[in-house]
Design an enzyme around this catalytic site. Structure first.
Site, PDB file in Angstrom:
ATOM      1  N   CYS A  60       1.205  -0.480   0.306  1.00 33.59           N
ATOM      2  CA  CYS A  60      -0.011   0.020   0.208  1.00 33.59           C
ATOM      3  C   CYS A  60       0.881   1.415   0.352  1.00 33.59           C
ATOM      4  O   CYS A  60       1.481   1.769   1.289  1.00 33.59           O
ATOM      5  CB  CYS A  60      -0.716   0.071   1.173  1.00 33.59           C
ATOM      6  SG  CYS A  60      -1.659   1.933   0.938  1.00 33.59           S
ATOM      7  N   CYS A  73      -0.705   3.830   2.238  1.00 35.59           N
ATOM      8  CA  CYS A  73      -0.135   4.240   4.050  1.00 35.59           C
ATOM      9  C   CYS A  73      -0.014   3.098   4.664  1.00 35.59           C
ATOM     10  O   CYS A  73       0.842   2.354   4.315  1.00 35.59           O
ATOM     11  CB  CYS A  73      -1.681   5.041   4.706  1.00 35.59           C
ATOM     12  SG  CYS A  73      -1.789   4.452   6.459  1.00 35.59           S
ATOM     13  N   SER A  74      -1.015   2.150   4.415  1.00 36.81           N
ATOM     14  CA  SER A  74      -1.325   0.494   5.724  1.00 36.81           C
ATOM     15  C   SER A  74      -2.387  -0.448   4.788  1.00 36.81           C
ATOM     16  O   SER A  74      -2.625  -1.206   5.642  1.00 36.81           O
ATOM     17  CB  SER A  74      -1.034   0.692   6.970  1.00 36.81           C
ATOM     18  OG  SER A  74      -1.614   1.221   6.899  1.00 36.81           O
ATOM     19  N   CYS A  75      -3.112   0.343   3.660  1.00 37.75           N
ATOM     20  CA  CYS A  75      -4.322  -0.704   3.723  1.00 37.75           C
ATOM     21  C   CYS A  75      -3.979  -1.917   3.137  1.00 37.75           C
ATOM     22  O   CYS A  75      -2.543  -2.821   3.076  1.00 37.75           O
ATOM     23  CB  CYS A  75      -5.334  -0.371   2.467  1.00 37.75           C
ATOM     24  SG  CYS A  75      -5.415   0.525   2.707  1.00 37.75           S
TER      25      CYS A  75
END
Lengths: 99, 216
Positions: free
Chosen positions: B120, B123-125
């Site tokens: 991702c 960000c952090s998906c």
């Protein structure tokens, strides 16, 4: 971010602290309550700029964004937040004392 | 975390082999005060309840890569399910009883021709409903930046060498669209039951930075 130069990948892993799990839970629950969504979380994170990215941890940035989203959604005012934070601070010097 | 009846020292590792993150026994930080305040205000104003916060954390803690491993193991042992998974991974996972939420989940299959890896860049998906919360490195600037420009080098740092004649596909997750890798089934596991197969499926193999491994 994607494609920017960067160094080695750090493989250290930490166990999430209770306060970090609570931040995650608040984001999920505030979203379920219709007060924010993933896009509004991201929008505030992007507004915070690169310095915040360098100096704040992941869940520090998240709680800053959740808090800003709650003010924008009218869940509480900045004055109410400031009052509450002053009360919390007065409870003690550790997270355990204050929570 | 279970309550230990002894004091742990902070240089030690947790039962899961990770350093303890300092928590409620260090000086209260500004952002921790904000977390407490936001939580209490939302509860006082009736938007959420303390029980919901508690339950949400329990739910989060209960999610682990073992969920994803069950999905992969079933795909390996049930061709019809595999086909359903590759068509609509969200629905196929829901049909197995996993709560996937409203997001789109896409399963990408590793074959002798293609190796898939998930990142991702924003960000952090992450497919957290099937794998739990993302590891720290997944959220790091280095992984997010480099995986899209030099995936083979990143993979080799994870110990995965991809032959030059195998195509590497990098999938960039978004808030609404999450990816999970369906690793290729190791030859030596042919004929095992789904329960036995699940032990071979590692978290990293479902992100694409690892391969299935014989259970220890």
């Amino acid at each position: 971010m994607g494609g920017d130069p960067a160094g080695n990948i750090n493989h250290d892993q930490h166990d999430f602290a209770l306060w970090e799990k609570r931040v995650d839970a608040l984001m999920v629950l505030a979203s379920s309550a219709g007060l924010m969504n993933t896009d509004s979380l991201r929008r505030v994170l992007e507004d915070m700029g690169e310095e915040a990215y360098e100096t704040m941890s992941y869940y520090e940035r998240w709680i800053a964004s959740v808090s800003q989203n709650m003010v924008e959604a009218g869940a509480f005012s900045t004055a109410e937040l400031a009052d509450k934070m002053a009360q919390v601070k007065a409870r003690g010097t550790t997270y355990g004392d204050a929570t | 975390m279970p309550h230990d009846h002894h004091d742990h020292d902070h240089g030690a590792l947790s039962p899961s082999g990770h350093p303890y993150r300092k928590d409620d026994d260090i000086v209260l930080s500004y952002w921790q005060m904000m977390e407490i305040s936001v939580r209490e205000l939302l509860i006082e104003k009736g938007h959420i309840t303390a029980a919901q916060v508690h339950n949400q954390i329990n739910t989060m803690d209960a999610r682990s890569p073992a969920n994803g491993a069950k999905v992969v193991a079933r795909a390996w042992s049930d061709p019809e399910f595999k086909s359903a998974l590759l068509t609509d991974a969200g629905q196929a996972s829901r049909d197995m009883g996993f709560d996937i939420g409203p997001m789109h989940l896409i399963a990408v299959e590793n074959t002798i021709l293609v190796h898939n890896v998930v990142v991702c860049t924003l960000c952090s998906c992450y497919p957290r409903n099937l794998l739990g919360l993302p590891p720290d490195w997944y959220k790091s600037r280095a992984y997010r930046s480099r995986t899209v420009i030099e995936p083979r080098k990143v993979l080799s740092e994870f110990g995965v060498e991809i032959a030059q004649d195998v195509q590497v596909r990098v999938h960039d997750s978004t808030a609404d669209m999450r990816y999970i890798v369906l690793p290729a089934q190791p030859k030596e596991t042919m004929g095992l039951s789904a329960d036995e197969l699940a032990y071979w499926v590692t978290r990293d193999s479902m992100i694409g930075v690892g391969l299935p491994q014989a259970p220890k």
